[in-house]
Write a protein that holds these residues in place. Structure first.
Motif, mmCIF file in Angstrom:
data_model
loop_
_atom_site.group_PDB
_atom_site.id
_atom_site.type_symbol
_atom_site.label_atom_id
_atom_site.label_comp_id
_atom_site.label_asym_id
_atom_site.label_seq_id
_atom_site.Cartn_x
_atom_site.Cartn_y
_atom_site.Cartn_z
ATOM 1 N N ALA A 23 -52.915 40.973 31.473
ATOM 2 C CA ALA A 23 -53.855 40.579 30.426
ATOM 3 C C ALA A 23 -53.078 39.823 29.351
ATOM 4 N N ARG A 24 -51.996 40.440 28.862
ATOM 5 C CA ARG A 24 -51.148 39.820 27.856
ATOM 6 C C ARG A 24 -50.135 38.905 28.540
ATOM 7 N N ARG A 25 -49.934 37.715 28.012
ATOM 8 C CA ARG A 25 -48.969 36.708 28.492
ATOM 9 C C ARG A 25 -49.311 36.220 29.902
ATOM 10 N N THR A 207 -47.248 43.399 35.462
ATOM 11 C CA THR A 207 -46.385 43.402 34.293
ATOM 12 C C THR A 207 -46.608 44.627 33.411
ATOM 13 N N SER A 208 -47.498 45.526 33.831
ATOM 14 C CA SER A 208 -47.675 46.791 33.109
ATOM 15 C C SER A 208 -48.178 47.845 34.080
ATOM 16 N N PHE A 262 -35.808 42.794 33.117
ATOM 17 C CA PHE A 262 -37.242 43.058 33.100
ATOM 18 C C PHE A 262 -37.974 42.053 32.208
ATOM 19 N N ARG A 263 -38.034 40.797 32.694
ATOM 20 C CA ARG A 263 -38.660 39.696 31.955
ATOM 21 C C ARG A 263 -39.484 38.855 32.924
ATOM 22 N N LEU A 264 -40.386 38.043 32.370
ATOM 23 C CA LEU A 264 -41.244 37.208 33.215
ATOM 24 C C LEU A 264 -40.443 36.162 33.977
ATOM 25 N N GLY A 265 -39.487 35.504 33.310
ATOM 26 C CA GLY A 265 -38.694 34.470 33.974
ATOM 27 C C GLY A 265 -37.972 34.993 35.207
ATOM 28 N N PRO A 266 -37.212 36.086 35.087
ATOM 29 C CA PRO A 266 -36.567 36.654 36.272
ATOM 30 C C PRO A 266 -37.556 37.123 37.335
#
Length: 383
Positions: A23-25, A207-208, A262-266
């Motif tokens: 939902a977020r990002r 992501t969550s 623990f990031r979106l890019g990786p």
């Protein structure tokens, strides 16, 4: 000077479809995936209650101002910033900051530390590992008997964290900087579940943990949970941003992939490695053919293929070089009924889409086969 002709025609995720439950990002994650060539199917599995509208956060903020805790644990940068901004909007910003200057302030990791300092505060301690387990160990070593500990919750479950503090004798106050609720429109989630079951997705991202739990709960409500779990166990890659996010899936016996950071890019980079590695690559009729989710790479050129054609191609590729009867191919076609003419029609479109008609041979009165190169016959004979 920049030369457009030097650009690759497609990214590493070209030909793959990736589901996004965030939902977020979600826009940021979707853009990262599309930039690398993926088709994206987005269905927010949850919605977030805006901070300024959240009565629970307001109540927790007032309680902290009225009864200053001994310790405050800040867990996410965006949550901490949002909390301070919401307090400002309620006219409580200065009072909250004054109380936070009086407490032992712990920040989980460098990004949270940055948000704390941007608010004009100084953390007392921050683990380099970004691990809540390390924060818990420090608190328990200090001793929490009779102490009031406020923990900034951030939508993720903190398994054992609050319980361990309470068992140690602490009074724990949760500060819900944002709350998750079911989506107002469940339609996109249902379409995402249908695409998972039908293998219309190659990967599903989380992501969550609440989003993962919500998606599985909706699958159970629809009676689809066994089919969804089967897809995630075999054909659809479940990718989580971190181990906490993966917990609801692991509880159902699903193994996930996670990036080291623990990031979106990786997370996107991990998919760029994993998905092409799962694609089937075969030497056929003098060409190198790689079968991806909704497209085929023929000698490095991306060839989009209709869903019916992909179903036929997957059926043929299960035993490359072997003749597959029309009846078996008909069963592989989604909703084709009993008319074998549907196989011929879909096969003609598949050959056109591939741009190399000789990749698939017609075996009169028997069916079709992939024209596997002779040198590869032994290697793939028992596939």
């Amino acid at each position: 000077m920049y030369d457009e002709q030097q650009q690759p025609e497609h990214g590493p995720l070209a030909g793959f479809t990736v589901g996004v439950t965030a939902a977020r990002r979600a826009d940021e994650l979707g853009a990262l995936l599309q930039r690398r060539g993926a088709a994206v199917l987005h269905a927010p599995a949850l919605r977030i209650v805006p901070l300024a509208d959240d009565s629970e956060l307001l109540a927790a903020t007032k309680e902290i101002i009225q009864r200053t805790p001994d310790v405050v644990v800040a867990t996410t940068a965006i949550g901490f910033r949002g909390w301070i901004e919401a307090a400002d909007g309620w006219g409580l910003g200065e009072d909250l900051l004054a109380r936070l200057r009086e407490v032992e302030l712990l920040a989980r990791g460098p990004k949270v530390k940055g948000a704390v300092r941007a608010a004009g505060l100084t953390e007392d301690w921050s683990p380099s590992s970004e691990s809540m387990a390390e924060v818990l160990d420090r608190l328990l070593e200090e001793g929490v008997e009779g102490r009031r500990v406020a923990v900034q919750l951030h939508g993720e479950p903190l398994p054992g964290f609050v319980e361990a503090l309470r068992e140690g004798g602490a009074e724990v106050l949760g500060v819900p900087v944002y709350r998750w609720l079911p989506p107002e429109d469940i339609g996109p989630v249902d379409r995402l579940l249908d695409a998972t079951v039908s293998r219309g997705l190659d990967a599903l991202t989380f992501t969550s943990a609440p989003a993962a739990a919500s998606l599985l709960s909706r699958a159970e409500e629809r009676g689809l949970l066994p089919e969804v779990l089967a897809a995630l166990n075999h054909d659809v890659l479940p990718a989580c941003v971190g181990p906490v996010t993966a917990l609801p899936l692991q509880a159902c016996g699903i193994d996930t992939v996670q990036p080291e950071r623990f990031r979106l890019g990786p997370l996107v980079q991990l998919l760029c490695q994993e998905l092409p590695g799962r694609a089937r690559s075969l030497p056929i009729a003098g060409h190198q053919v790689e079968i991806r989710g909704h497209a085929v790479m023929v000698d490095g050129a991306l060839r989009p293929v209709p869903p019916a054609g992909m179903s036929l191609l997957r059926a043929l590729s299960r035993r490359p070089g072997w003749v597959v009867p029309r009846a078996d191919l008909l069963r592989a076609l989604p909703g084709a009924g009993r008319d074998e003419h549907a196989v011929e029609t879909a096969m003609a479109r598949l050959r056109t889409a591939l741009g190399a008609p000789k990749l698939i041979q017609t075996v009169v009165k028997r069916g079709y086969r992939l024209a596997l190169d002779p040198a590869a016959d032994t290697k793939y004979a028992d596939v």
